[in-house]
Design a protein around this motif. Structure first.
Motif: not given
Length: 142
Positions: A40, A82, A104-105, A107, A112, A115
């Motif tokens: 990221l 995200t 895919l991060p 959130m 954050l 991931m």
């Protein structure tokens, strides 16, 4: 039904990140050290992009750029998709398929939380299927 939260709880919430001013070479070294396919890109706690092996191949190597002389911010993906920890594995698979992405991060409350990768999703899907098959075998065997 499996959720992103379940995957993060199992694998951990470690986040590997670089800054947009870091050189691509530093990102590649981090990815190699951690055996991961993406990092990221953050400014402070704010997600500003993602840098992947695919981006390296397309935006650096194939364009003849030098890893030590190219900043991550020049080649990162800025439009990052995200998910939240409450999303389902099925939704994540659909997003990855539709957008042709592998990471895919996650959130949570604007921050954050981790991931997940397509490998994480596949592992969870296989585990769930094996559990279901085991339950069916036990039921039939009774």
């Amino acid at each position: 039904m499996a959720f992103v939260r379940d995957i993060l709880d199992a694998k951990g919430r470690g986040i590997y990140r670089v800054g947009p001013d870091d050189m691509v070479l530093a990102a590649l070294k981090l990815m190699a050290e951690r055996d991961i396919g993406a990092v990221l890109v953050t400014e402070g706690d704010r997600l500003v992009g993602i840098f992947t092996e695919r981006l390296y191949a397309r935006e650096v190597f194939l364009k003849g750029r030098a890893s030590p002389g190219t900043r991550v911010g020049e080649v990162m993906e800025r439009d990052v998709i995200t998910v939240s920890p409450d999303e389902t594995v099925d939704l994540c698979m659909a997003l990855m398929t539709e957008h042709r992405i592998r990471h895919l991060p996650v959130m949570e409350a604007g921050r954050l939380a981790g991931m997940i990768s397509i490998g994480d999703l596949m592992k969870r899907i296989i585990e769930d299927r094996e559990f279901d098959i085991g339950q069916l075998v036990d039921y039939v065997a009774r």
